[in-house]
Design an enzyme around this catalytic site. Structure first.
Site, mmCIF file in Angstrom:
data_model
loop_
_atom_site.group_PDB
_atom_site.id
_atom_site.type_symbol
_atom_site.label_atom_id
_atom_site.label_comp_id
_atom_site.label_asym_id
_atom_site.label_seq_id
_atom_site.Cartn_x
_atom_site.Cartn_y
_atom_site.Cartn_z
ATOM 1 N N ASP A 59 0.864 -1.152 0.000
ATOM 2 C CA ASP A 59 0.000 0.000 0.000
ATOM 3 C C ASP A 59 0.912 1.216 0.000
ATOM 4 O OD1 ASP A 59 -2.221 1.597 0.441
ATOM 5 O OD2 ASP A 59 -1.831 1.584 2.590
ATOM 6 N N THR A 341 -2.191 1.433 -4.875
ATOM 7 C CA THR A 341 -2.650 2.569 -4.083
ATOM 8 C C THR A 341 -3.944 3.115 -4.646
ATOM 9 O OG1 THR A 341 -2.115 4.797 -3.402
ATOM 10 C CG2 THR A 341 -1.124 4.030 -5.440
ATOM 11 N N ASP A 343 -4.412 6.229 -4.587
ATOM 12 C CA ASP A 343 -4.106 7.609 -4.927
ATOM 13 C C ASP A 343 -4.169 7.867 -6.415
ATOM 14 O OD1 ASP A 343 -3.764 8.166 -2.383
ATOM 15 O OD2 ASP A 343 -1.604 8.536 -2.461
#
Lengths: 872, 344
Positions: A59, A341, A343
């Site tokens: 992660d 991730t 993001d």
């Protein structure tokens, strides 16, 4: 008998695993003093697999990064701030001892904010207009919400931590953002309250890569403040800024080299008449029914021109301690690291660079961000065609061809050069479909680093499953939050980062510790040792039992295949249980080929584990062959030396009981010597165990063959007197000596010649270590990792569009509770649902995959869905 | 105090928990292995030479008397139907057979190590404990240890029971030196040919006096000519379960070809050895071996510090020692040539 061996084997294995788990728990070098968290092995069954990891799925937020953004440096009007220099003008690294800038002049300053360059605060105090303009911009141009809990206590709710960091920086430098209404922004400018009328927010989106606000100052001047990606801002500058732009570009490159995320800042004063005309058009455009977005874009373009450059900010997405070094080490150990991730791609890529996962030296970093299956396929194809140009151009990808036989593992392709792959969640969804998964995996495995951004928790698990399915490799997933649980559970080994954010990840993990950097110790030291010890244990355990048993095979030819045992029944019972139990446990609890420092020094030592070289079929076969040889020696040497032979007193020597005693003594000596050969770390405990076992053997043997015991149980101890009458014979001892030495000599020769002729990495490192025995290994170079500045780092916007509209819409005021909650989450078509905290666990796009994310966090999303509808 | 609290979970810093126990870390380096091989090689060659020379000096005389060959004097006894058959084998020594000389009998292709055979005895009974025999259920019980020689056809217990006892070797040997064509008996000493532990602890006679009474209501082993209490008619003390020949036989052999001690020549003028001259060995041929292709032999031997003659051990030591020296040279060459790991 077999039953006993099996039970003993599993008991010993469990003891070894338990011991190695305790070592992990006890390791002070995996103890985090800040959070007072020791490492914890929550399972005892996977230790040796830690030495065979081939793929790590990590992660990002909370694992690689601390999820703390800090305003680190800036350049204002061609001068950089943020570095610390000593008297000689040498740049110094910031350490704990570096003096922090005192912000006490500002009662509203955030005490947690620290900055080290005193010249910037001097500049603010001196009232240099550019510097003040710089921070004014930061205080005005954002979508942060302020909350004043009590007097002088401000809390900001920012959609992205980047924005929060910038506004906080402005706050500390005396431009305190205090509150906002849909029409106004109130800030404290160097202690003086000012209210700016908010005329428009030109919101951020991925294409524009910038946001602007248009405000009317208390003096009545209309200004536009703009911040955004440097490339975008630089295109829109007034030609007079050319010089400044060049200097700023230089500084930006420098920042990028430090792995900082940058934003360029610019402003312009807007002519009142122009603005009122523009405002009308804007109103018209924003209420248009068709082509609204395009019209708005056009309008924004119109006004965001002719900007005057103020400078640029550099924000550090703080990595956890030692992350780049750890990743470098793991890469050297030939472990492939995939970052999964939630993001944004920009952020993820940027972190990839700053933690050394993606490197400047890489030949290419492929970006896969297609929105249709065809696009994704095309991008994947072009990626592997770049990596394998020798594959025929336009060749159709045939999974069967690559996979070979059904059920076999996907082979690693050898690729010249280093490559990286970045794929977003949207494309990943297509790539994970059955038709494309092999091609995706095949391509991804050719790359040194893979980053999957904007992925859902479910996709994380799917990626892990995909690798597990087609690569016969051990996988490890590491994460800290609830959204990593699925991935942690899917991988062979799950590691939870403890002490940061909840316990879900930890409680579903197999190992937990407080810092990502402990992973290298877990794998390169504990994992490697555990694997080594377990393999040595198994090899030795099989050796000693095969040898023990094979002797019977040879004896069978001479006892009419009557299943007569060679040894005394008591010896058979106690052989595994007592005589050889402790030495091998000592071996597998204490052995280390080289110590931890050398393991770090040479991460390549990890590679044999990945290939499972120490306990493969080949190793097993060798072990059986070795046992075969030993048993031949163990049977035939006593055979020829005792058959037809006499004792010193003339009595015959070749009786069954004497033969049994001689053979079992030979066997015990042989396996003990063999064990000593296996041992590369000989502690006092090992000596005690080995010598103790031999002494115990003689003690027990003489006791059991004693007169007293025979008188008590005549039928159970029929070997009475055999030890006394046999072990006082010189030729018996000569036989024992010959047998034990002869069993070991070929092994010694083989090993010595192998080390000389085909030394393995282990041999080399061991040799080096022994040579430098007194001296510890040279400390690994803890150089600050700087990357070349050819690549501009990502701009510091980690949030999504849609906020500006919300801020100006008054709608947010309807739910005042929201602004107090850290889960302030308006949704347009894309957004993260936890703006302040992690932004990892949401579905990326407007595509159909949203459904999954909604499934995961259904409640919170639905709540805001209503809000969104009202907003539109 | 607060510092202590903050680090409450810190693991102990001991050499054991941190895996830093002081240790010797040997490695198979040329500096150890090559000299090691040389030392082992030289030592083995030394031991080998000593063993070989010693073994060469041991005198052994083996006489096969199975009687397979038709010209053998024991050929007539080969047929088992001939009872109480005696045969004589003559041999001569041209030099002194140094004493003390031991006389052995040897059997080949005889599997005393067969599992069921080896198990077929009753250890308790042989310690002199015959109390079980009084138990009326003794013969009714299912066969445990002494099968199939536990009881005879009339359900009378066999003592001593079991296959080993039943198959006891019963050839007899007498040795004569032929001096001036008259036979002078060479005294053969049958005392102390069994292990002390066997004679004194493992095997005991029942405490009944006279011994014969202990064997009331029992029968002798089927193949035995006389009951156990009459094994040695010349010496009443050498009877029952502690008869020396019985003890030697009961210590079953590990391998199918074996020799067992029969007598020692330790008395009188022959204590120093058998002088050169002609000898006659008179064999009471009772034991049948031809059925299972076995061979019988008599062995005369003396011993040294390393026991009986065994050239093999010395030769193996010599071969291994030489191989060690050769291997050390090979290793030295390899080492000199490759010089691991200097290349790094």
């Amino acid at each position: 008998m077999e039953c006993l061996i099996t039970i003993l084997l599993s008991i010993s294995v469990e003891i070894i695993r338990l011991g190695n788990s305790f070592y992990i728990d006890w390791d002070r070098k995996m103890y985090d003093a800040r959070s007072d968290t020791p490492a914890e092995a929550r399972t005892t069954t996977l230790n040796e697999e830690l030495g065979q990891i081939k793929y790590i799925f990590s992660d990002k937020t909370g694992t690689l990064t601390q999820n703390i953004m800090t305003f680190n440096k800036c350049t204002i009007n061609g001068k950089t701030y943020g570095d610390v220099y000593d008297y000689l003008g040498q740049r110094q690294d910031v350490t704990e001892n570096t003096e922090v800038v005192d912000f006490s002049f500002n009662p509203l300053a955030d005490p947690k904010f620290s900055f080290y360059d005193h010249s910037l605060v001097e500049a603010v105090k001196l009232g240099i207009p550019e510097v003040q303009g710089f921070f004014r911009l930061l205080a005005l141009c954002h979508t942060v919400m302020a909350e004043e809990k009590s007097k002088d206590q401000l809390a900001y709710q920012a959609q992205s931590p980047d924005e929060g960091a910038l506004v906080t920086a402005a706050r500390n430098f005396g431009f305190v953002f205090r509150s906002r209404t849909p029409e106004s922004i109130t800030i404290m400018e160097m202690g003086k309250q000012q209210r700016y009328e908010l005329l428009a927010i030109l919101d951020f989106d991925n294409v524009r890569k910038r946001m602007s606000v248009i405000v009317r100052s208390p003096e009545g001047k209309v200004s536009l403040y703009c911040k955004g990606a440097d490339s975008v801002i630089f295109e829109r500058l007034n030609p007079s800024c050319r010089k400044l732009m060049e200097v700023t570009t230089e500084h930006l490159n420098e920042f990028a080299g430090d792995g900082l995320r940058t934003l360029a800042l610019a402003y312009k004063d807007v002519d009142e008449d122009f603005f009122s005309r523009w405002k009308q058009q804007h109103h018209k455009a924003s209420t248009a029914l068709e082509n609204r977005e395009a019209q708005l874009d056009q309008l924004f373009e119109e006004i965001e021109t002719d900007l005057l450059l103020l400078g640029a900010t550099a924000i550090e997405d703080k990595l956890q301690d030692g992350v780049p070094q750890t990743i470098e080490q793991l890469a050297k150990a030939d472990i492939k690291i995939w970052v999964l991730t939630g993001d944004k791609q920009e952020t993820a890529e940027n972190i990839g660079y700053s933690c050394n996962l993606l490197r400047e030296e890489m030949n290419d970093v492929f970006i896969v961000s297609g929105n249709t299956p065809e696009e994704v396929k095309q991008q994947l194809r072009s990626a592997w065609m770049t990596m394998k140009p020798d594959m025929a151009e336009g060749m159709v990808f045939l999974p069967e061809k690559i996979l070979g036989k059904v059920g076999s593992a996907l082979k690693d392709e050898v690729v010249s050069g280093e490559y990286g792959l970045v794929i977003n969640g949207n494309s990943l969804a297509y790539a994970l479909e059955e038709a494309m998964e092999l091609e995706f995996l095949w391509t991804a495995c050719m790359c040194q680093a893979v980053i999957c951004c904007r992925v859902t928790p479910l996709q994380k698990a799917q990626v892990v499953e995909l690798v597990k399915k087609y690569k016969k490799a051990v996988t490890l997933a590491i994460g800290d939050g609830a959204n990593d649980v699925s991935m942690i559970k899917a991988a062979h080994i799950g590691v939870g980062i403890s002490g940061q954010e909840g316990m879900q990840a930890v409680s579903s993990s197999d190992y937990s510790f407080a810092q990502f950097r402990f992973l290298q110790r877990l794998l390169l030291v504990h994992g490697r040792w555990s694997y080594l010890r377990m393999c040595k244990f198994l090899r030795y355990f099989f050796y000693k039992n095969f040898t023990f048993t094979f002797v019977h095979f040879w004896f069978a030819f001479f006892c009419g295949f009557s299943a007569q045992t060679v040894y005394d029944e008591w010896f058979i019972t106690l052989y595994n249980l007592v005589y050889t139990a402790l030495p091998v446990l000592g071996l597998s609890l204490f052995d280390q080929d080289v110590n931890d420092a050398w393991s770090f020094q040479h991460p390549q030592l990890y590679v044999p584990g990945q290939l499972n070289l120490y306990f493969s079929k080949m190793a097993f076969f060798k072990c059986a062959l070795h046992s075969g040889f030993s048993s031949l020696v163990l049977f035939f040497i006593p055979y020829v030396s005792m058959s037809d032979s006499m004792r010193q007193d003339g009595k015959d020597l070749g009786d069954y009981q004497s033969f049994a005693v001689v053979t079992q003594t030979c066997l015990l000596f042989t396996v003990c010597i063999q064990l000593s050969l296996e041992m590369s770390y000989w502690t006092a405990v090992n000596t005690l165990f080995i010598v103790g076992s031999l002494l115990l053997y003689f003690g027990v043997t003489f006791t059991m063959y004693s007169n007293g015991l025979f008188r008590l149980f005549p039928s159970a101890f029929s070997f009475i007197g055999t030890a006394r009458n046999t072990l006082n014979q010189s030729n018996v001892w000569l036989t024992i000596l010959l047998t034990s030495i002869l069993c070991v000599l070929p092994v010694l020769t083989y090993r010595f010649l192998t080390i000389q002729l085909w030394p393995t990495i282990n041999d080399k490192v061991m040799f080096k270590a022994r040579q430098a025995k007194a001296a510890p290994p040279p400390p690994s170079k803890r150089t600050r990792i700087r990357r070349g500045s050819s690549r501009r780092s990502g701009y510091a916007f980690s949030h999504a569009q849609g906020y500006g509209e919300l801020v100006t819409s008054r709608r947010f005021l309807r739910r005042p509770a929201v602004s107090h909650s850290s889960h302030f989450t308006p949704m347009k078509s894309t957004s993260s649902f936890i703006p302040m905290g992690r932004s990892a666990g949401y579905s990326p796009t407007d595509g159909p995959h949203n459904a999954k994310a909604q499934g995961v966090e259904g409640t919170s999303l639905q709540m805001y869905r209503i809000l969104q509808d009202q907003t539109l | 105090m607060s510092k202590e609290e903050n680090t409450a979970n810190r693991p102990d810093n001991t050499a054991f928990t941190q895996q830093r126990l002081p240790a010797w870390q040997p490695m198979l380096s040329a500096g150890i292995v090559i000299p090691g091989f040389v030392i082992i090689g030289v030592a083995f060659i030394g031991i080998g030479v000593a063993l070989f020379v010693t073994s060469q000096n041991i005198q052994v005389l083996e006489i096969d008397y199975t009687g397979i060959e038709t010209n053998s004097s024991c050929f007539k006894c080969k047929n088992t139907s001939v009872k109480n058959c005696n045969c004589t084998i003559n041999f001569s020594r041209d030099k002194l057979f140094k004493g003390p000389v031991f006389v052995y009998y040897g059997l080949s292709n005889y599997f005393q190590n067969y599992r069921q055979y080896g198990a077929s005895k009753d250890a308790t009974q042989l310690t002199g404990d015959l109390s079980d025999l009084g138990d009326p259920s003794y013969c009714k019980e299912p066969c445990e240890t002494c099968c199939p020689y536990r009881k005879d056809a009339n359900d009378k217990p066999i003592v001593p029971c079991g296959s080993i006892a039943n198959s006891m070797f019963n050839d007899t040997f007498k040795l004569f030196q032929i001096v001036n064509s008259s036979n002078v008996a060479v005294p053969l000493d049958g005392k102390g040919i069994a292990w002390w532990t066997d004679y004194n602890i493992k095997y005991r006679n029942p405490p009944t006096n006279p011994l014969k009474n202990a064997f009331n209501d029992t029968v002798k082993p089927i193949f035995w000519p006389r009951p156990a209490y009459e094994l040695d008619p010349t010496n009443p003390a050498n009877n029952g379960f502690i008869n020396q020949d019985f003890l030697v036989w009961m210590r079953r052999s590990a391998l199918p070809n074996f020799t067992k001690l029969y007598r020692r020549i330790t008395e009188g003028e022959y204590a120093k050895g058998l002088p050169a001259g002609d000898y006659a060995l008179v064999i009471g041929y009772n034991y049948p071996v031809v059925e299972f292709d076995g061979r019988k032999k008599v062995v005369f031997s003396n011993v040294s510090w390393m026991g009986g003659k065994n050239l093999f051990l010395g030769i193996v030591y010599l071969v291994i020692g030489s191989l060690c020296v050769v291997m050390s040279i090979v290793m030295l060459i390899v080492y000199a040539k490759f010089k691991f790991p200097d290349e790094e």
